[in-house]
Scaffold this motif. Structure first.
Motif: not given
Length: 139
Positions: A45-73
């Protein structure tokens, strides 16, 4: 699947949540950029700083969060579920559903959102078994 990577607005908060709330030790921790936790055999499980995540994807928007799903433990006992949910809350999580009996399958569970809004189901499911080869059975 080998990696699940989530963008986060607050890397320090999620590091604390996963380290202190779930008791996981970072495998790789690059301050201000990314932290990786091994969460299962061959699964990170990787947790990536959102700005660096978007730079890596070459995107100009801010990507955060997730919806419509759960992770289970899944845990070994009802007591572990209750204790883990309390630890996750103390580490900055938000309890969405306190530990309780589920409506199906004999499960005991609760839900906690991490500081990024990712929803975790913390559960004890007596029907859940993993054999030595890693094969899951649910009955």
């Amino acid at each position: 699947m080998n990696f699940i990577t989530l963008a986060t607005r607050d890397l320090e908060a999620v590091r604390t949540f996963y380290r202190d709330g779930l008791g996981w030790t970072p495998l790789v921790d690059v301050r201000g950029e990314i932290v990786f936790f091994q969460v299962g055999p061959g699964l990170m499980l990787g947790l990536f700083d959102a700005e660096k995540f978007d730079t890596d994807l070459q995107r100009d928007q801010t990507t955060t969060g997730a919806s419509g799903m759960t992770l289970s433990h899944n845990l070994e006992s009802r007591d572990e579920v209750t204790a883990t949910i309390a630890a996750m809350e103390a580490a900055g999580g938000t309890v969405l559903k306190p530990a309780q009996d589920g409506t199906f399958g004999g499960i005991f569970h609760g839900h906690v959102a991490d500081p990024n809004g990712v929803i975790w189901e913390i559960a004890h499911n007596p029907s859940w078994h993993v054999d030595d080869a890693g094969t899951v059975s649910l009955g």
